[in-house]
Design an enzyme around this catalytic site. Structure first.
Site, PDB file in Angstrom:
ATOM      1  N   TYR A 159       0.846  -1.194   0.000  1.00  0.00           N
ATOM      2  CA  TYR A 159       0.000   0.000   0.000  1.00  0.00           C
ATOM      3  C   TYR A 159       0.881   1.243   0.000  1.00  0.00           C
ATOM      4  O   TYR A 159       1.930   1.261   0.638  1.00  0.00           O
ATOM      5  CB  TYR A 159      -0.901   0.054   1.242  1.00  0.00           C
ATOM      6  CG  TYR A 159      -1.906  -1.058   1.370  1.00  0.00           C
ATOM      7  CD1 TYR A 159      -3.241  -0.853   1.029  1.00  0.00           C
ATOM      8  CD2 TYR A 159      -1.541  -2.308   1.856  1.00  0.00           C
ATOM      9  CE1 TYR A 159      -4.186  -1.861   1.165  1.00  0.00           C
ATOM     10  CE2 TYR A 159      -2.474  -3.332   1.993  1.00  0.00           C
ATOM     11  CZ  TYR A 159      -3.795  -3.093   1.645  1.00  0.00           C
ATOM     12  OH  TYR A 159      -4.718  -4.101   1.787  1.00  0.00           O
ATOM     13  N   HIS A 181      -6.292   1.863  -1.580  1.00  0.00           N
ATOM     14  CA  HIS A 181      -6.219   0.444  -1.930  1.00  0.00           C
ATOM     15  C   HIS A 181      -4.769   0.058  -2.217  1.00  0.00           C
ATOM     16  O   HIS A 181      -3.939   0.902  -2.573  1.00  0.00           O
ATOM     17  CB  HIS A 181      -7.069   0.156  -3.165  1.00  0.00           C
ATOM     18  CG  HIS A 181      -8.543   0.345  -2.950  1.00  0.00           C
ATOM     19  ND1 HIS A 181      -9.342  -0.603  -2.342  1.00  0.00           N
ATOM     20  CD2 HIS A 181      -9.363   1.378  -3.259  1.00  0.00           C
ATOM     21  CE1 HIS A 181     -10.581  -0.175  -2.297  1.00  0.00           C
ATOM     22  NE2 HIS A 181     -10.633   1.028  -2.838  1.00  0.00           N
ATOM     23  N   LYS A 207      -4.490  -4.691  -9.264  1.00  0.00           N
ATOM     24  CA  LYS A 207      -3.157  -4.701  -8.670  1.00  0.00           C
ATOM     25  C   LYS A 207      -2.160  -5.180  -9.709  1.00  0.00           C
ATOM     26  O   LYS A 207      -2.463  -6.074 -10.516  1.00  0.00           O
ATOM     27  CB  LYS A 207      -3.101  -5.606  -7.444  1.00  0.00           C
ATOM     28  CG  LYS A 207      -3.948  -5.116  -6.271  1.00  0.00           C
ATOM     29  CD  LYS A 207      -4.031  -6.135  -5.197  1.00  0.00           C
ATOM     30  CE  LYS A 207      -4.868  -5.674  -4.018  1.00  0.00           C
ATOM     31  NZ  LYS A 207      -6.049  -4.886  -4.324  1.00  0.00           N
TER      32      LYS A 207
END
Length: 360
Positions: free
Chosen positions: A273, A281, A316
């Site tokens: 993070y 997020h 991600k």
């Protein structure tokens, strides 16, 4: 009006007023909270709830307006053909415009979905969870929070208790607040109301002991503190993964002020993070490898593609960290002389990666 800052003061637009006792309080529904009792994590959670409440009010207001639009028009006289023809003509025009509007919305949604599908590996970047959260993070750098935690633990001379490969740590209210803000460990529910107990993972505990030098860990039976070499051997022997590689990757990311948390829910070793998980997020799903190549992950094409699809579906990027040891594996010299290679993996998409054309 008192101009004192609420955690990050300038970045949080809030209704402040003076209470009867002269303390500045934050008006949030029926629960006025004292300014001194709040940190930026609590502010983020409050702001998130308020944004959700505002969205619901806007939706309700829109529905009320829509109902009033459809019910406020007077009925058309049944025996007036001219008015009936004019009404039908207007309804056809409105219906055509509505169909065009719906078609435009559908086209934009389809375009957005296509863009996400073909660029899911390019979603890497800060995705803040609420308006103004980037300002909160800017005004509260993670490096400063970790420094405050380091100073607090050093002054208190706290000792944690080893429990398997984890460490149980007692903390006062101020230290508990700093541990939460710096994202070390997780609180444990106990009957002790004066002391908060935290459970630290092996990488987190050893980072506080070895890198920050602000924590000591003792044997729960004898009560004697372990030195770094003893603690290293005990944790390494009690973990399933290669602790040397895992700790080197964890310390590498922490040294760059990334918040590192376990990534088991995404099938990876860590998630990284940019700041506290209450504000943003995670951006990277992290897999750790040693140069020996003994780890069975990503050896097959199907495993690589599956891992990339999972990380891409949750926005991600897959970060592969390879630890290369330039000396015999002896602690602590090996940590000082190792080299770390970072590599961001992307999924190969024919429509985007084919030579000479962006489409098939």
């Amino acid at each position: 009006m008192n101009n004192a800052a609420l955690a990050n003061g300038e970045s949080c637009e809030r209704l402040m007023h003076e209470s009867n006792s002269g303390n500045t309080v934050l008006a949030t529904g029926n629960f006025p909270l004292k300014e001194d009792d709040l940190n930026f994590v609590e502010v983020a959670r409050i702001m998130d709830k308020e944004l959700e409440s505002d969205e619901n009010e806007v939706i309700d207001e829109y529905l009320k307006d829509s109902m009033s639009m459809h019910t406020s028009e007077p009925p058309i006289p049944y025996n007036d053909p001219e008015l009936k023809r004019e009404s039908l003509r207007k309804s056809e025009i409105d219906s055509g415009e509505e169909k065009k509007s719906l078609a435009e919305i559908a086209r934009k949604q389809k375009s957005t979905k296509s863009l996400l599908a073909t660029n899911n590996t390019q979603l890497c970047g800060p995705r803040w969870k609420g308006k103004g959260f980037s300002l909160i993070a800017r005004d509260n750098p993670m490096s400063n929070i970790v420094k405050q935690l380091q100073n607090s633990l050093m002054k208190a001379s706290i000792s944690g208790k080893l429990s398997g490969s984890n460490v149980i740590l007692p903390a006062r209210s101020d230290q508990s607040n700093l541990l939460d803000r710096a994202c070390f460990g997780r609180p444990i529910s106990t009957l002790d109301r004066e002391t908060t107990w935290f459970q630290l993972g092996p990488e987190e505990a050893f980072y506080l002991v070895h890198s920050l030098k602000c924590l000591s860990i003792s044997d729960p039976e004898s009560g004697l503190a372990f030195d770094h070499d003893q603690l290293w051997k005990i944790i390494d022997s009690s973990t399933n993964e290669n602790f040397l590689n895992m700790y080197a990757a964890y310390a590498h990311l922490r040294s760059k002020n990334w918040v590192v948390r376990p990534g088991i829910q995404y099938g990876v070793d860590f998630v990284a993070y940019r700041h506290h998980p209450a504000l943003v997020h995670s951006e990277y799903a992290v897999l750790v490898f040693g140069e020996d190549g003994l780890r069975p992950r990503l050896r097959e094409w199907a495993d690589l593609q599956g891992t990339l699809r999972v990380s891409g579906s949750v926005a991600k990027a897959l970060l592969v960290i390879t630890i290369k040891w330039n000396c015999p594996l002896s602690f602590p010299i090996c940590l000082e002389q190792c080299s770390i290679e970072e590599r961001v993996m992307e999924r190969w998409i024919p429509q985007r990666n084919r030579d000479g054309s962006s489409q098939v």
